[in-house]
Design an enzyme around this catalytic site. Structure first.
Site, PDB file in Angstrom:
ATOM      1  N   TYR B  51       0.861  -1.196   0.000  1.00 43.51           N
ATOM      2  CA  TYR B  51       0.000   0.000   0.000  1.00 43.51           C
ATOM      3  C   TYR B  51       0.888   1.233   0.000  1.00 43.51           C
ATOM      4  O   TYR B  51       1.994   1.204   0.563  1.00 43.51           O
ATOM      5  CB  TYR B  51      -0.922  -0.002   1.225  1.00 43.51           C
ATOM      6  CG  TYR B  51      -2.025  -1.043   1.168  1.00 43.51           C
ATOM      7  CD1 TYR B  51      -1.737  -2.389   1.326  1.00 43.51           C
ATOM      8  CD2 TYR B  51      -3.345  -0.671   0.951  1.00 43.51           C
ATOM      9  CE1 TYR B  51      -2.743  -3.345   1.279  1.00 43.51           C
ATOM     10  CE2 TYR B  51      -4.360  -1.620   0.907  1.00 43.51           C
ATOM     11  CZ  TYR B  51      -4.059  -2.952   1.067  1.00 43.51           C
ATOM     12  OH  TYR B  51      -5.058  -3.891   1.016  1.00 43.51           O
ATOM     13  N   GLU B  52       0.401   2.321  -0.603  1.00 42.96           N
ATOM     14  CA  GLU B  52       1.276   3.475  -0.814  1.00 42.96           C
ATOM     15  C   GLU B  52       1.671   4.174   0.485  1.00 42.96           C
ATOM     16  O   GLU B  52       2.543   5.022   0.485  1.00 42.96           O
ATOM     17  CB  GLU B  52       0.645   4.458  -1.796  1.00 42.96           C
ATOM     18  CG  GLU B  52      -0.627   5.098  -1.297  1.00 42.96           C
ATOM     19  CD  GLU B  52      -1.357   5.869  -2.397  1.00 42.96           C
ATOM     20  OE1 GLU B  52      -1.021   5.699  -3.577  1.00 42.96           O
ATOM     21  OE2 GLU B  52      -2.264   6.630  -2.047  1.00 42.96           O
ATOM     22  N   SER B  53       1.057   3.803   1.600  1.00 47.33           N
ATOM     23  CA  SER B  53       1.475   4.349   2.892  1.00 47.33           C
ATOM     24  C   SER B  53       2.848   3.806   3.296  1.00 47.33           C
ATOM     25  O   SER B  53       3.391   4.223   4.316  1.00 47.33           O
ATOM     26  CB  SER B  53       0.451   3.992   3.960  1.00 47.33           C
ATOM     27  OG  SER B  53       0.211   2.597   3.984  1.00 47.33           O
TER      28      SER B  53
END
Lengths: 285, 257
Positions: B51-53
């Site tokens: 996930y881009e987090s």
């Protein structure tokens, strides 16, 4: 040198009308208490910077703090639109909001360039996308070695970075754990920084030598605000209140319900109010 | 368990089947996240979800509401900063598959999540691109999942947030892209794939019980159908029960304050 002080004093001393400010946090550790204090102090004409302006910037925009927003994704994650941001963009309420829109990759690179004291960031980005047509701050640079054309964006250099962290020690060294986002880069890119923390400890005791630590000499002010990231979360302390993010959609949809919420929860509130969220979550676990 | 499969369930299950154990997958929030985790909990237990987090090889027990829920970090192999995520892992070319959703799509699988109407004076201001512009260009291939309807599948996009096949044909190659771009669009009614030459989206499989006319009527442009259109295999009992279990866990978790 970091100075430990009450939140109200930290915001008053460091966030001024017209400043360019970054209240950062990528879903995690969002500095809600500091934003509420900024709203209470009536700051105006701010340029807000954030990769993911979620409901914290919705509140600041709806409260009339901002004249410009530089961002890459403006929504209530998993829920929908930011209604206050939309009202400002679509209808100019409570005032018009200028947008400078980028992609996440460009914003992340621009913070890193700011921290690295460079004038701009470059990336292999925006290929075939329309944003460069509407944002004149997205330009190109040609590689002097290969002639590849890359996207270029100006470095982010805020007047102030505001973040929330798990803990600080008595000297003012700060530890951030979990999803660390771009907070380190934001603080190092900014002229001044304000950090709210869950706890103040005698020794920082980072769990690993590679922990994200911001030394006290990179930070201007620290305020002890337990629960200060609520309704977002602080890894190791309390969880994200997803139910509130879902409820925000209804609160923010109409101007009247938003203003009533703002009056009851922000304008009539105090930084100490956030402590009850930290306690409640801790007791529930 | 109800035997009636909803169109959204069929979409999620069909989307999950497009993934394999070998995928290193950049996951968008919402429908893509449900599909990717269903794949992980059924036929692709070793899939790497990112996930881009900054959470890498994450195995959430409930679906995250946001891209950075604590669940993602707690169950990840490791978590990196957001600049590192976009520079080393995405731009570095380490990610085989990007899984995106969108508000609007056109026949060449370009996506809009920015505005409806004029950019400077929008009728509807949408959240914006987030990571999508660079996910679309830097991942080895792109899968897209979204529900059909004439407001979503449009003749002309008001704004191209992330490039699919651009104007079609070899447009990606002409811009210097070496990645494949969108290879499938999985909807609640059917599966579309780009024509090998023109890159125009073509219906290759229709979900069980859905009429061809209904698929055509749900698109804002005259849809192309493959010469031989398959019927998507119906969901298995396992696929349905795993999907419904994770959705129930997720609903319960998101209600708890």
């Amino acid at each position: 040198m970091a100075e430990l002080m009450p939140l109200a004093a930290a915001i008053a001393a460091n966030v001024h009308d017209g400043d360019t400010v970054a209240y950062e946090g990528f879903t995690h550790l969002i500095p809600f208490a500091a934003a509420h204090e900024t709203i209470r102090q009536g700051r105006r004409e701010l340029t807000l910077i954030r990769m993911t302006p979620d409901i914290i910037y919705d509140q600041m925009i709806g409260a009339g703090c901002a004249r410009k927003l530089k961002f890459s994704w403006g929504g209530n994650p998993g829920v929908g639109s930011l209604h206050r941001m939309r009202d400002a963009v679509e209808n100019g309420w409570p005032q018009a909001l200028e947008l400078e829109e980028h992609s996440h990759a460009a914003m992340a690179n621009a913070y890193e360039a700011g921290a690295a004291n460079l004038p701009f960031a470059m990336l292999r980005g925006y290929i075939g996308a329309d944003l460069p047509k509407v944002n004149p701050m997205i330009r190109t640079v040609t590689c002097p070695f290969t002639a590849e054309v890359l996207a270029a964006v100006p470095a982010i250099r805020p007047d102030v970075a505001v973040i929330h962290a798990q803990r600080a020690d008595r000297k003012g060294n700060v530890l951030v754990e979990g999803i660390v986002g771009v907070q380190k880069e934001a603080v190092l890119a900014a002229k001044r920084s304000v950090v709210t923390v869950e706890e103040i400890v005698e020794e920082l005791q980072p769990p690993s030598p590679n922990s994200v630590v911001l030394p006290h000499w990179t930070i201007t002010a620290i305020a002890h605000v337990p629960g200060g990231a609520y309704p977002s979360y602080a890894f190791g302390h309390y969880q994200r209140n997803n139910a509130f993010y879902i409820a925000w959609d209804k609160i923010a949809r109409e101007r009247q319900s938003f203003l009533a919420w703002l009056q009851d929860n922000v304008l009539s509130g105090r930084p100490e109010d956030f402590a009850r969220y930290a306690r409640r979550q801790a007791a529930a676990e | 368990m109800s035997e009636t499969v909803t169109p959204t369930e069929m979409m999620t299950i069909a989307a999950a089947r497009a993934l394999t154990n070998a995928d290193i997958c950049f996951v968008g929030i919402g429908a893509p996240s449900a599909a990717c985790n269903l794949a992980r909990l059924t036929h692709a237990p070793d899939i790497t979800l990112i996930y881009e987090s900054g959470t890498i090889a994450t195995k959430p027990d409930v679906l995250p509401l946001s891209i950075g829920d604590g669940e993602l970090c707690e169950t990840a192999l490791f978590t990196v900063s957001v600049p590192e995520m976009f520079r080393y892992w995405l731009q570095g070319g380490r990610i085989t598959t990007g899984f995106l959703g969108g508000a609007q799509i056109d026949r060449f699988a370009n996506l809009n999540t920015t505005v409806v109407g004029d950019y400077a004076h929008p009728k509807v201001r949408l959240p914006g691109g987030g990571g999508a512009p660079e996910i679309a260009s830097n991942c080895g291939r792109i899968l897209i999942t979204m529900a059909m309807g004439t407001r979503a599948f449009v003749e002309k996009l008001p704004f191209i947030t992330s490039m699919g096949h651009g104007e079609g044909g070899d447009h990606r190659a002409r811009l210097g892209l070496k990645t494949k771009g969108p290879t499938a669009v999985i909807t609640d009614l059917c599966i579309m794939e780009p024509d090998p030459l023109t890159k125009e989206l073509t219906v290759t499989s229709i979900h069980p019980g859905v009429a061809r006319e209904a698929v055509a009527a749900a698109s804002g442009w005259p849809l192309k159908f493959a010469t031989a259109v398959a019927e998507t295999p119906a969901p298995t009992a396992e696929e349905l029960s795993v999907l419904r279990d994770i959705q129930a866990r997720t609903r319960h978790a998101h209600k708890a304050a």
